[in-house]
Scaffold this active site. Structure first.
Site, PDB file in Angstrom:
ATOM      1  N   GLN A 224       0.824  -1.205   0.000  1.00 21.70           N
ATOM      2  CA  GLN A 224       0.000   0.000   0.000  1.00 21.70           C
ATOM      3  C   GLN A 224       0.860   1.257   0.000  1.00 21.70           C
ATOM      4  OE1 GLN A 224      -2.770  -2.267   3.207  1.00 21.70           O
ATOM      5  NE2 GLN A 224      -3.262  -0.129   2.999  1.00 21.70           N
ATOM      6  N   ARG A 374      -8.373  -1.219   8.351  1.00 19.35           N
ATOM      7  CA  ARG A 374      -9.384  -0.298   7.816  1.00 19.35           C
ATOM      8  C   ARG A 374      -9.794   0.731   8.870  1.00 19.35           C
ATOM      9  NH1 ARG A 374     -14.232  -1.805   3.525  1.00 19.35           N
ATOM     10  NH2 ARG A 374     -14.442   0.301   2.784  1.00 19.35           N
ATOM     11  N   CYS A 375      -8.778   1.320   9.494  1.00 20.11           N
ATOM     12  CA  CYS A 375      -9.061   2.399  10.447  1.00 20.11           C
ATOM     13  C   CYS A 375      -7.807   3.235  10.593  1.00 20.11           C
ATOM     14  CB  CYS A 375      -9.515   1.849  11.783  1.00 20.11           C
ATOM     15  SG  CYS A 375      -8.272   1.629  13.038  1.00 20.11           S
ATOM     16  N   GLU A 744     -12.902   4.416   5.752  1.00 17.35           N
ATOM     17  CA  GLU A 744     -12.929   3.566   6.937  1.00 17.35           C
ATOM     18  C   GLU A 744     -14.067   3.865   7.896  1.00 17.35           C
ATOM     19  OE1 GLU A 744      -9.067   4.783   7.691  1.00 17.35           O
ATOM     20  OE2 GLU A 744      -8.141   3.004   6.842  1.00 17.35           O
TER      21      GLU A 744
END
Ligand code: CDP
Length: 790
Positions: A224, A374-375, A744
């Protein structure tokens, strides 16, 4: 801006639900993932993993493996130690083994790697490597790990005398203590957020290709953050001749990242080392069980929270103590200065006069953890804590949880708002979002229905979560990873025929950047989004950036895109003034063209201007039409939302059925409403998963439970309810086009809404809290205990 787009559908700027440019290739099977890469002479790698959670390595015997046809080499820690590559730094400046030379620290840890001419021979080789282990005492419980006399796990650190990684605190300890002491009511609750795994569809992998002649290393990998990875490779392996300009990291299509593809995993490093030593391309793609058992984990936060209030429900103070299980190495993907990430957003959407939070990071015999699944770096943990505590308080005060929230929300006219733990919230309208969600779901009628059902013994619950996120890391004065400041970038080039190429330092993993970034450029320049080609993920071509995670792309790289386009527009204006023979001040801009004030028929389109930039630009002006921007945000953005969940509980099985779920989100101005909706739908499902299904636990010997999809329960369409989504729009005042991140929000906001609904269904029976995942078994045990099971 979002509801009435400024540009035409043909231009497709902000607010248009432009269909995703990337979808035709994904839908037709033409995506290009790491495992699709085939290079001439490519070798394959597979990894021998430890069956023990803690054991000394007595001997590794590769002789049988080396006899298997196609097996070329077995790489061990001793092999890598010759190049000082057997240890590597983690993103939190801890150290992590690439391959062990002395002992293993968790089950499924890498022990050796087999290089072979094909994947099957490599797998056979793995089976044939003989490893002799001498088991050591295992520590899986972080509380026990902190007890005096617990075995010290990091024996590689000569001065380490215990298993504490860090102690971190923020806020006013004494002030909070006295606020709580002076409160009419104080509630206390232990809350555990278990280990979970991102379980993206594509597992992690790499093709490392070292060209001995050119001395150039090209790696295709599931990352990523390709630029940061290139720098890390240069820092870790510079001493063996890998120099940053000779390293090219290409992140092709990625099948989901969710934070799990930020860290550097040992497999990547071993494959690079193998390619450098052998001089041939080496591919490693982990299988599903390796992915679940050995890659970085999320959560594993043991929280004890206390919250105070006056009798009328006015919140007075919040104190949170947390034990954070990081596994055997602190490999959290956090900004360096934030060992517990952005957990200090834990005062949430409320006016909390006093607050204090402390977190202790602990080593255990588990894989390194602490990724931001995802935060935005521990926001999920913080939101779960505050939203659960708000319901615990409401229950204690016998207040409606909606009323308690409405009473304590930071009022819309008090933004920018400085929280007790130091954040400056940019903008918000929390009451607006909650009221909208209540109207949509018919809150008052549901409460009446619940009362009726209770009389009949039926179990129905309504849960609210009014969360505040904190995304867009980050202002570089506070945010860095391994010292690299957390800006992001865009390089925009407008070609002579008025089409453009825009390159960014981020990397989409399914979010649709190729579409939304093009829309940003379309909005700013009026060049149709269809004619803006977006590129990311190649360090040889894209400008340096910190990558995509923590919903940072829109707040940082998106902003860089807008500013780069504005720089281009400034130059375009000069060219237009020259072409129209007027002063710049006499020009007015509307998306796509400059015209002369008072004489709108005299105009030049951006396409005219682009052509002139290469063919007929003013004397003395540089040719071309391009700009670069490295955007350092002045603040984070604070998206928010209110979710309301209605559940029915089956008294025979303990099964929780989500009957309705309304999600009202606010991410400021929206680039692409359809994509935002998609982000929220996916996020809600990913938020439901840990609330009801997912957990990875360990037995006392450190054996992983939930290491395959037989036990690690991912949601399917069967479990997923129909999500009902809506929005409010409260622009960010400091972002160039008023946007906040959104990727998110739903994963962060959904779990407490569901947990609150289940507890609400059982609250009249005296239930105050249930840890997630709220499985049928857990609920059924409670029903049995309370004598209401059927
Ligand atoms: O960093 P990441 O891409 O995961 O998160 P994000 O910035 O929240 O963006 C997720 C997707 O939603 C991207 O395609 C964004 O461009 C889009 N988005 C949008 O259309 N409008 C917003 N206000 C925020 C995000």
């Amino acid at each position: 801006m979002a509801s009435t787009p400024r540009t035409s559908p043909e231009v497709g700027g902000m607010g248009h639900s432009v269909k995703r440019k990337e979808d035709p290739r994904f839908l037709r099977g033409k995506g290009n993932y790491v495992d699709d890469i085939q290079l001439p002479g490519m070798l394959h790698m597979d990894i021998v993993r430890s069956p023990y959670a803690h054991a000394r390595i007595v001997k590794i015997d590769p002789s049988h493996a080396l006899k298997i046809p196609g097996v070329l080499a077995v790489i061990t820690g001793e092999t890598l130690a010759q190049y000082k590559l057997h240890w590597m730094p983690t993103l939190m400046s801890d150290t992590q083994m690439v391959l062990p030379t002395e002992k293993v620290m968790y089950q499924a840890q890498e022990v050796a790697a087999v290089i072979a001419t094909d994947r099957y021979a490599a797998a056979d080789g793995v089976e044939a490597v003989e490893v002799e282990y001498d088991p050591l005492p295992v520590v899986v419980d972080p509380f026990k790990a902190l007890e005096p006399g617990a075995p010290v796990l990091r024996t590689d650190k000569p001065n380490k005398k215990d298993n504490r990684i860090f102690h971190w605190e923020v806020g006013d300890r004494k002030g909070t203590e006295s606020a709580l002491a002076g409160s009419d009511v104080v509630v206390e609750q232990k809350i555990y957020l278990p280990r979970i795994h991102v379980a993206s569809i594509e597992t992690c992998g790499i093709v490392a290709d070292f060209d001995r002649i050119r001395g150039k290393l090209t790696v295709y990998m599931t990352t990523q953050a390709p630029h940061a990875i290139r720098t890390v490779i240069a820092l870790v392996a510079g001493h063996v001749g890998l120099s940053e300009e000779k390293i090219r990291v290409i992140s092709p299509d990625i099948g989901g990242g969710f934070g799990g593809k930020v860290p550097v995993y040992p497999g990547y490093v071993i494959a690079v080392a193998a390619s450098v030593v052998i001089g041939k391309p080496v591919k490693w793609v982990e299988d599903r069980m390796e992915n679940l058992q050995a890659d970085s984990f999320a959560r594993d936060y043991h929280i004890t929270a206390r919250m105070g209030a006056k009798k009328d429900g006015t919140m007075t103070g919040l104190e949170i103590k947390t034990i954070a299980d990081h596994g055997y190495a602190d490999a959290a993907a956090n900004p360096s200065k934030f060992p517990a990430g952005l957990f200090s957003i834990c005062t949430g959407s409320y006016k909390m006069p006093k607050a204090f939070a402390e977190v202790d990071g602990v080593y255990t015999n588990k894989p390194p953890g602490g990724i931001a699944y995802r935060c935005s770096f521990r926001v999920t943990e913080a939101v779960h804590a505050i939203e659960r505590m708000t319901d615990v308080l409401a229950q204690e005060l016998k207040m409606d949880p909606a009323d308690l929230r409405l009473k304590n929300f930071i009022p819309a006219d008090e933004f920018p708002y400085k929280s007790a733990l130091g954040w400056e919230y940019d903008s918000g309208n929390y009451a607006g979002a909650l009221k909208k969600a209540m109207d949509l779901i018919g809150y008052a009628a549901l409460r009446k229905e619940q009362a009726e059902k209770r009389k009949k013994g039926e179990l129905m619950g309504i849960g609210i979560s009014s969360f505040t996120e904190i995304v867009g890391a980050g202002p570089s004065k506070h945010f860095d990873i391994l010292g690299i400041k957390m800006f992001d970038s865009c390089e925009l080039r407008v070609h002579p025929t008025g089409k453009a190429t825009a390159r960014f330092g981020t990397k989409s993993q399914g979010q649709g950047h190729e579409t939304t970034y093009a829309q940003i450029i379309a909005e700013e320049l009026g060049i149709p989004a269809a004619h803006v080609e977006v590129e990311e993920g190649d360090t040889d071509t894209a400008p340096y950036g910190l990558g995509t995670y923590a919903s940072r792309s829109t707040p940082t790289a998106g902003a860089a895109g807008a500013i780069a386009a504005r720089k281009v527009r400034d130059k375009a204006k000069k060219i237009a003034a020259y072409l129209l023979e007027v002063a710049e001040d006499d020009l007015v801009w509307e998306p796509g063209k400059f015209s002369v004030k008072g004489a709108p028929q005299k105009s030049k389109t951006i396409q005219d201007i682009a052509f002139a930039a290469y063919t007929n630009h003013p004397q003395g002006m540089e040719a071309g039409l391009e700009a670069v921007d490295y955007y350092d945000p002045p603040n984070l953005t604070f998206p928010f939302g209110s979710y309301i969940c209605v559940v029915d509980i089956d008294r025979g099985t303990g099964e929780v059925k989500i009957r309705r779920f309304v999600a009202v989100d606010d991410c400021g101005n929206i680039i692409n409403p359809m994509i935002v909706d998609g982000q929220i739908h996916g996020g809600l499902t990913m938020g439901m998963a840990p609330a009801l299904l997912e957990e990875i636990s360990y037995d006392e010997n450190g054996n992983v439970q939930g290491g395959s999809f037989m036990d690690y329960l991912l949601p399917t369409a069967m479990e997923t309810p129909r999500w009902e989504t809506d929005k409010t729009v409260t622009p960010s005042p400091h972002h160039p086009f008023g946007a906040k991140g959104v990727g998110e929000s739903a994963t962060v906001g959904a779990p407490p809404a569901i947990a609150n609904a289940v507890v609400d269904a059982l609250s009249h029976l005296g239930v105050k809290h249930i840890d997630i995942p709220i499985t049928p078994e857990k609920v059924w045990k409670i029903l049995k205990e309370k004598g209401v099971a059927e």
